[in-house]
Design an enzyme around this catalytic site. Structure first.
Site, short mmCIF file in Angstrom:
data_model
loop_
_atom_site.label_atom_id
_atom_site.label_comp_id
_atom_site.label_asym_id
_atom_site.label_seq_id
_atom_site.Cartn_x
_atom_site.Cartn_y
_atom_site.Cartn_z
N ASP A 65 -3.73 3.10 14.37
CA ASP A 65 -2.89 3.66 13.32
C ASP A 65 -3.41 5.06 12.98
OD1 ASP A 65 -5.14 3.29 11.73
OD2 ASP A 65 -4.24 1.75 10.46
N ARG A 92 0.85 -1.20 0.00
CA ARG A 92 0.00 0.00 0.00
C ARG A 92 0.88 1.25 0.00
NH1 ARG A 92 -4.88 1.56 4.21
NH2 ARG A 92 -3.28 1.22 5.80
#
Length: 536
Positions: free
Chosen positions: A450, A171
């Site tokens: 996160d 990603r």
């Protein structure tokens, strides 16, 4: 030619590297790789900026009350019978996917976890320091070569890659982010193109020679036009290396409310490169708050209560599965952020039961796979999918429900509690402090936090304050109340971590940053963009 360009040589070619060029990065920042990055930059710089300006204009429209809807001009695409190109056999079964940052130990453990796929993340779980980014590229290159190991300096334990590792997806960072360490003609380049370009350049030949190919996850798209840009990037890169169009396969995270209205169109733009869609649930909630920040009717309740079982999230998941299966690609479920810690006894078992319930819901609804953040959950999720999905996937499962605009935009009742406010304050500060120290994935209260979950925390606080929301006990959330709670939570954090780590860490910077994000009159779009200058 593996020697990295010197600062002087870089300047002569219009390239400026704004951070120290260490010898261990010489295999990454090669002249050929930088030439490829420069070609990507020159080809796509202006189009990317145009799309980012389009985002700003669309936000102005949302603030003015022009809410999203399915696009009339692309109705033919939504109603068409087209399908995406077939995906390779090696990603036919994606029932368990594990995600995490690109540090060396994590890469090895995730690839060895027993998961079907490991998504190596340069975005939300990676604090984008220069060293993290370059080390991450080295780690992935070594993993692709099957030549990666790690020795823990404290325990001397050795970690090595096992047989039959998970399939690697990468990603890159989103279109909105810049890579400030690499400039072309004094222009910072796209972080997306740097992450993609370096990985692709260094690993494409190794992957093809092994009979595999490069796989990506694409984050935070807000329209099919942004998917179109990725398709152009993929075509350019494949032409550069003289490999067939369609070699690259990518899964798009539907993690913005605007993208939810353009799922068909996004798949259509990437139809030769598509590997499906994913329910990026945490960023989706963040996007919902951000995009409708001007409107009190879109205030969300405590983060912990915005589950996939509330109607707006159910509609989102059903639409994603319906769209993917109609187009013959995977529909991947969302993240379980739970971290198994057996010493917590009853709390641990209750949390595990919630994960079982969540993953059972996903597979029964029709998802072809799901995300976890910890290797300890892989076997449990695999067992659930094995029980309810005996084949490699369930793309043949069709959802016929009609999902309307109203279903996607009707949010749950805004019940906000003092506990919800305090949790957001504490989690936000603890995460930001770790992020500023270079750690993008942080275990807090048995959850893996996160950037996406931190974005929810600070965005909810801004939203609740901006709209003077009432707490469940009747008090109005104003600046005085938040400042008092903030002071108390800071004291709690100091007791939790201890005086040494508190005063020697980045807590002062994190607290100041949290205050900026909460109390600013103007909403800050991305904390990662806002705070990037504070990183090395």
């Amino acid at each position: 030619m593996n020697a990295v360009l010197s600062q002087k040589e870089a300047a002569l070619t219009g390239i400026a590297l704004k951070s120290p060029i260490e010898s261990r990065f010489s295999g990454i920042l090669t002249p050929g790789a930088l030439n490829f990055l420069q070609a990507l930059h020159e080809q796509f710089f202006e189009e990317r900026l145009t799309l980012l300006k389009r985002r700003k204009k669309r936000q102005e429209e949302l603030d003015a009350g022009i809410f999203p809807d399915f696009l009339p001009e692309t109705k033919a695409i939504r109603e068409g019978s087209w399908t995406c190109s077939p995906f390779p056999d090696e990603i036919k079964d994606r029932r368990v996917e594990i995600t995490g940052p690109v540090d060396r130990k994590m890469v090895i453990n995730a690839l060895n976890s027993g998961a079907s796929v490991f998504m190596a993340d340069f975005e939300d779980s990676c604090s984008p320091t220069w060293h993290n980014l370059m080390d991450g590229q080295i780690n992935l290159m070594d993993a692709i070569k099957r030549d990666i190991s790690f020795k823990n300096p404290d325990t001397q334990k050795m970690y090595r890659l096992g047989e039959n590792p998970a399939i690697l997806f990468v990603r890159p960072r989103g279109w909105h982010l810049e890579e400030r360490h690499i400039l072309f003609n004094d222009q910072p380049t796209s972080a997306s193109l740097v992450d993609f370009g370096l990985f692709f350049y260094h690993n494409i030949n190794t992957l093809i020679n092994r009979g595999s190919r490069p796989y990506f996850y694409l984050p935070k798209l807000e329209s099919h036009l942004e998917a179109r840009l990725w398709d152009k990037v993929f075509r350019f890169a494949q032409t550069w290396f003289n490999i067939p169009v369609g070699t690259i396969k990518a899964t798009v995270l539907i993690e913005t409310i605007l993208a939810a209205f353009e799922m068909d169109e996004i798949l259509y733009e990437l139809r030769e490169h598509s590997a499906g869609l994913n329910c990026g649930r945490w960023d989706y909630i963040f996007s919902f708050i951000k995009k409708f920040k001007a409107h009190p009717g879109f205030v969300l309740p405590d983060r912990s209560t915005v589950t996939m079982e509330v109607p707006m999230m159910q509609a989102y998941a059903k639409l994603l599965i319906k769209t993917c299966h109609k187009r013959k690609v995977h529909a991947i479920g969302g993240m379980s952020a739970f971290i198994p810690v057996k010493s917590l006894n009853g709390t641990h078992e209750q949390a595990l039961e919630q994960v079982r319930k969540d993953k059972s819901r996903e597979v029964k609804l029709g998802h072809d796979g799901s995300w976890v953040a910890h290797p300890g959950l892989v076997s449990m999720v695999r067992e659930l999918f094995d029980l309810h999905m005996p084949e490699s996937n369930q793309i043949e499962v069709q959802i016929n429900d009609v999902i309307t605009k109203e279903m996607l935009l009707t949010c749950p009742e805004a019940i906000v509690t003092e506990k919800g406010v305090r949790t957001n304050l504490q989690v936000g500060i603890l995460y930001l402090e770790s992020w500023l120290r270079g750690y993008g994935a942080v275990a807090i209260h048995q959850l893996m936090e996160d950037a996406a979950t931190a974005e929810i925390s600070r965005s909810q606080l801004w939203q609740w304050l901006h709209h003077q929301v009432k707490l469940s006990d009747g008090r109005i959330i104003n600046q005085e109340l938040l400042e008092a709670m903030l002071k108390e939570e800071v004291d709690q954090i100091r007791q939790l971590v201890g005086d040494g780590p508190f005063w020697n860490g980045k807590f002062s910077d994190a607290i100041n940053l949290m205050k900026e994000l909460i109390f600013s009159n103007a909403y800050v779009d991305f904390l990662t963009l806002h705070a990037a200058s504070q990183l090395d």
